[in-house]
Design a protein around this motif. Sequence first.
Motif, PDB file in Angstrom:
ATOM      1  N   PRO A 136       0.807  -1.224   0.000  1.00  0.00           N
ATOM      2  CA  PRO A 136       0.000   0.000   0.000  1.00  0.00           C
ATOM      3  C   PRO A 136       0.838   1.272   0.000  1.00  0.00           C
ATOM      4  CG  PRO A 136      -0.017  -0.973   2.172  1.00  0.00           C
ATOM      5  CD  PRO A 136       0.711  -1.940   1.261  1.00  0.00           C
ATOM      6  N   ALA A 137       2.110   1.172   0.322  1.00  0.00           N
ATOM      7  CA  ALA A 137       2.981   2.349   0.356  1.00  0.00           C
ATOM      8  C   ALA A 137       3.560   2.671  -1.018  1.00  0.00           C
ATOM      9  CB  ALA A 137       4.120   2.121   1.344  1.00  0.00           C
ATOM     10  N   SER A 138       3.245   1.846  -2.001  1.00  0.00           N
ATOM     11  CA  SER A 138       3.769   2.093  -3.351  1.00  0.00           C
ATOM     12  C   SER A 138       3.073   3.302  -3.964  1.00  0.00           C
ATOM     13  CB  SER A 138       3.571   0.862  -4.227  1.00  0.00           C
ATOM     14  OG  SER A 138       2.196   0.702  -4.517  1.00  0.00           O
ATOM     15  N   SER A 139       3.427   3.628  -5.141  1.00  0.00           N
ATOM     16  CA  SER A 139       2.862   4.800  -5.819  1.00  0.00           C
ATOM     17  C   SER A 139       1.469   4.539  -6.382  1.00  0.00           C
ATOM     18  CB  SER A 139       3.805   5.233  -6.938  1.00  0.00           C
ATOM     19  OG  SER A 139       3.952   4.184  -7.871  1.00  0.00           O
ATOM     20  N   SER A 140       0.830   3.429  -6.011  1.00  0.00           N
ATOM     21  CA  SER A 140      -0.486   3.087  -6.548  1.00  0.00           C
ATOM     22  C   SER A 140      -1.587   4.003  -6.031  1.00  0.00           C
ATOM     23  CB  SER A 140      -0.838   1.633  -6.217  1.00  0.00           C
ATOM     24  OG  SER A 140      -1.017   1.487  -4.816  1.00  0.00           O
ATOM     25  N   GLY A 141      -1.358   4.633  -4.876  1.00  0.00           N
ATOM     26  CA  GLY A 141      -2.365   5.522  -4.321  1.00  0.00           C
ATOM     27  C   GLY A 141      -3.398   4.809  -3.464  1.00  0.00           C
ATOM     28  N   HIS A 142      -3.273   3.505  -3.252  1.00  0.00           N
ATOM     29  CA  HIS A 142      -4.205   2.767  -2.407  1.00  0.00           C
ATOM     30  C   HIS A 142      -3.736   2.811  -0.962  1.00  0.00           C
ATOM     31  CE1 HIS A 142      -4.963   0.952  -6.409  1.00  0.00           C
ATOM     32  NE2 HIS A 142      -6.201   1.087  -5.985  1.00  0.00           N
ATOM     33  N   GLU A 143      -4.673   2.972  -0.042  1.00  0.00           N
ATOM     34  CA  GLU A 143      -4.302   3.052   1.367  1.00  0.00           C
ATOM     35  C   GLU A 143      -4.318   1.695   2.054  1.00  0.00           C
ATOM     36  OE1 GLU A 143      -7.583   4.473   4.176  1.00  0.00           O
ATOM     37  OE2 GLU A 143      -8.176   5.361   2.269  1.00  0.00           O
ATOM     38  N   HIS A 144      -4.929   0.679   1.447  1.00  0.00           N
ATOM     39  CA  HIS A 144      -5.003  -0.648   2.046  1.00  0.00           C
ATOM     40  C   HIS A 144      -4.157  -1.641   1.260  1.00  0.00           C
ATOM     41  CE1 HIS A 144      -9.074   1.050   3.235  1.00  0.00           C
ATOM     42  NE2 HIS A 144      -8.366   0.992   4.356  1.00  0.00           N
ATOM     43  N   ARG A 145      -3.802  -2.717   1.924  1.00  0.00           N
ATOM     44  CA  ARG A 145      -3.032  -3.777   1.271  1.00  0.00           C
ATOM     45  C   ARG A 145      -4.002  -4.766   0.622  1.00  0.00           C
ATOM     46  NH1 ARG A 145       0.979  -7.267   4.839  1.00  0.00           N
ATOM     47  NH2 ARG A 145      -0.719  -8.748   5.037  1.00  0.00           N
ATOM     48  N   LEU A 146      -3.711  -5.158  -0.592  1.00  0.00           N
ATOM     49  CA  LEU A 146      -4.487  -6.164  -1.301  1.00  0.00           C
ATOM     50  C   LEU A 146      -3.692  -7.454  -1.302  1.00  0.00           C
ATOM     51  CD1 LEU A 146      -6.935  -6.919  -3.053  1.00  0.00           C
ATOM     52  CD2 LEU A 146      -5.584  -6.221  -5.024  1.00  0.00           C
ATOM     53  N   GLU A 147      -4.351  -8.558  -0.971  1.00  0.00           N
ATOM     54  CA  GLU A 147      -3.724  -9.878  -0.975  1.00  0.00           C
ATOM     55  C   GLU A 147      -4.548 -10.817  -1.835  1.00  0.00           C
ATOM     56  OE1 GLU A 147      -3.007 -11.606   2.854  1.00  0.00           O
ATOM     57  OE2 GLU A 147      -2.563  -9.655   3.742  1.00  0.00           O
ATOM     58  N   VAL A 148      -3.871 -11.751  -2.491  1.00  0.00           N
ATOM     59  CA  VAL A 148      -4.537 -12.797  -3.260  1.00  0.00           C
ATOM     60  C   VAL A 148      -3.872 -14.109  -2.884  1.00  0.00           C
ATOM     61  CG1 VAL A 148      -5.153 -13.672  -5.540  1.00  0.00           C
ATOM     62  CG2 VAL A 148      -4.953 -11.198  -5.174  1.00  0.00           C
ATOM     63  N   LEU A 149      -4.697 -15.115  -2.555  1.00  0.00           N
ATOM     64  CA  LEU A 149      -4.192 -16.439  -2.219  1.00  0.00           C
ATOM     65  C   LEU A 149      -4.700 -17.441  -3.244  1.00  0.00           C
ATOM     66  CD1 LEU A 149      -2.743 -18.414  -0.293  1.00  0.00           C
ATOM     67  CD2 LEU A 149      -4.927 -18.609   0.953  1.00  0.00           C
ATOM     68  N   PHE A 150      -3.755 -18.091  -3.917  1.00  0.00           N
ATOM     69  CA  PHE A 150      -4.071 -19.165  -4.857  1.00  0.00           C
ATOM     70  C   PHE A 150      -3.768 -20.484  -4.160  1.00  0.00           C
ATOM     71  CE2 PHE A 150      -2.890 -15.539  -7.447  1.00  0.00           C
ATOM     72  CZ  PHE A 150      -3.850 -15.538  -8.448  1.00  0.00           C
ATOM     73  N   GLN A 151      -4.744 -21.383  -4.128  1.00  0.00           N
ATOM     74  CA  GLN A 151      -4.536 -22.693  -3.522  1.00  0.00           C
ATOM     75  C   GLN A 151      -4.618 -23.773  -4.592  1.00  0.00           C
ATOM     76  OE1 GLN A 151      -7.719 -22.153  -0.612  1.00  0.00           O
ATOM     77  NE2 GLN A 151      -6.158 -22.113   0.981  1.00  0.00           N
ATOM     78  N   ASN A 152      -4.033 -24.922  -4.307  1.00  0.00           N
ATOM     79  CA  ASN A 152      -3.980 -26.031  -5.266  1.00  0.00           C
ATOM     80  C   ASN A 152      -3.372 -25.583  -6.585  1.00  0.00           C
ATOM     81  OD1 ASN A 152      -5.284 -27.984  -3.550  1.00  0.00           O
ATOM     82  ND2 ASN A 152      -7.146 -26.816  -3.885  1.00  0.00           N
ATOM     83  N   VAL A 153      -2.265 -24.865  -6.498  1.00  0.00           N
ATOM     84  CA  VAL A 153      -1.590 -24.355  -7.689  1.00  0.00           C
ATOM     85  C   VAL A 153      -0.994 -25.515  -8.476  1.00  0.00           C
ATOM     86  CG1 VAL A 153       0.321 -22.924  -8.528  1.00  0.00           C
ATOM     87  CG2 VAL A 153      -1.137 -22.108  -6.665  1.00  0.00           C
ATOM     88  N   GLN A 154      -1.319 -25.539  -9.766  1.00  0.00           N
ATOM     89  CA  GLN A 154      -0.832 -26.581 -10.659  1.00  0.00           C
ATOM     90  C   GLN A 154       0.297 -26.085 -11.557  1.00  0.00           C
ATOM     91  OE1 GLN A 154      -2.206 -29.777 -10.254  1.00  0.00           O
ATOM     92  NE2 GLN A 154      -2.981 -28.623  -8.505  1.00  0.00           N
ATOM     93  N   TYR A 155       0.278 -24.783 -11.839  1.00  0.00           N
ATOM     94  CA  TYR A 155       1.292 -24.206 -12.727  1.00  0.00           C
ATOM     95  C   TYR A 155       1.363 -22.712 -12.453  1.00  0.00           C
ATOM     96  CZ  TYR A 155       4.081 -23.681 -16.987  1.00  0.00           C
ATOM     97  OH  TYR A 155       5.099 -23.438 -17.886  1.00  0.00           O
ATOM     98  N   LEU A 156       2.574 -22.162 -12.541  1.00  0.00           N
ATOM     99  CA  LEU A 156       2.800 -20.745 -12.287  1.00  0.00           C
ATOM    100  C   LEU A 156       3.720 -20.184 -13.357  1.00  0.00           C
ATOM    101  CD1 LEU A 156       2.612 -18.285 -10.327  1.00  0.00           C
ATOM    102  CD2 LEU A 156       4.600 -19.229  -9.158  1.00  0.00           C
ATOM    103  N   CYS A 157       3.335 -19.081 -13.938  1.00  0.00           N
ATOM    104  CA  CYS A 157       4.162 -18.402 -14.934  1.00  0.00           C
ATOM    105  C   CYS A 157       4.101 -16.902 -14.634  1.00  0.00           C
ATOM    106  CB  CYS A 157       3.644 -18.680 -16.339  1.00  0.00           C
ATOM    107  SG  CYS A 157       4.563 -17.820 -17.633  1.00  0.00           S
ATOM    108  N   MET A 158       5.125 -16.421 -13.898  1.00  0.00           N
ATOM    109  CA  MET A 158       5.166 -15.008 -13.529  1.00  0.00           C
ATOM    110  C   MET A 158       6.575 -14.642 -13.088  1.00  0.00           C
ATOM    111  SD  MET A 158       3.367 -14.868  -9.758  1.00  0.00           S
ATOM    112  CE  MET A 158       4.068 -13.290  -9.309  1.00  0.00           C
ATOM    113  N   PRO A 159       6.894 -13.346 -13.098  1.00  0.00           N
ATOM    114  CA  PRO A 159       8.199 -12.902 -12.599  1.00  0.00           C
ATOM    115  C   PRO A 159       8.205 -12.892 -11.069  1.00  0.00           C
ATOM    116  CG  PRO A 159       6.908 -11.017 -13.253  1.00  0.00           C
ATOM    117  CD  PRO A 159       6.098 -12.232 -13.625  1.00  0.00           C
TER     118      PRO A 159
END
Length: 118
Positions: A14-37
Motif C-alpha cells: 500500500p505504500a507504493s505509488s499506486s495511491g491505495h491506502e489498504h493492502r491487497l492480498e490474493v491467495l491461490f490454492q492447489n496451484v498446478q502451474y505458475l508463470c510469472m516474474p
Amino acid sequence: MSRTHTQVWLQADPASSSGHEHRLEVLFQNVQYLCMPFVLRGLSLRRATAEQAARLGELHGLESDPRWDLYLLSRSDDWFVVSATPIWAEAKLSYRDEPVFWSYSGREDVVVSIGTLE
C-alpha cells in the motif's frame, strides 16, 4: 516431479505509488502451474477466457483439467496461475504485517473486504 507447496500468496504494497491506502492480498490454492516474474507490478487479476486458456495451455504444454482454472495476472503480459478459485482480501495492513488469511481472518477492525474470484 515432486511438489511440497501448492499455494501462492501475492500482496500489494500500500505504500507504493499506486495511491491505495489498504493492502491487497490474493491467495491461490492447489496451484498446478505458475508463470510469472519474481516481482509483479500492476496486478490485474481475472479468469482467462476459454480461448486464452487454450492458447497459453498449448504454449506451455498444459493439459486441460476441469478442476482448475487459468487466472491471468497482467493486462500486458502472459503471466498466469493455474489453480483453484483464488481468495482475495483488502486490509488495513502494512507491507511487513502478517498475511490476512493466516493471521487476521475474522478481524473486522483489520479486514476491509474479502472474497473469491468468480
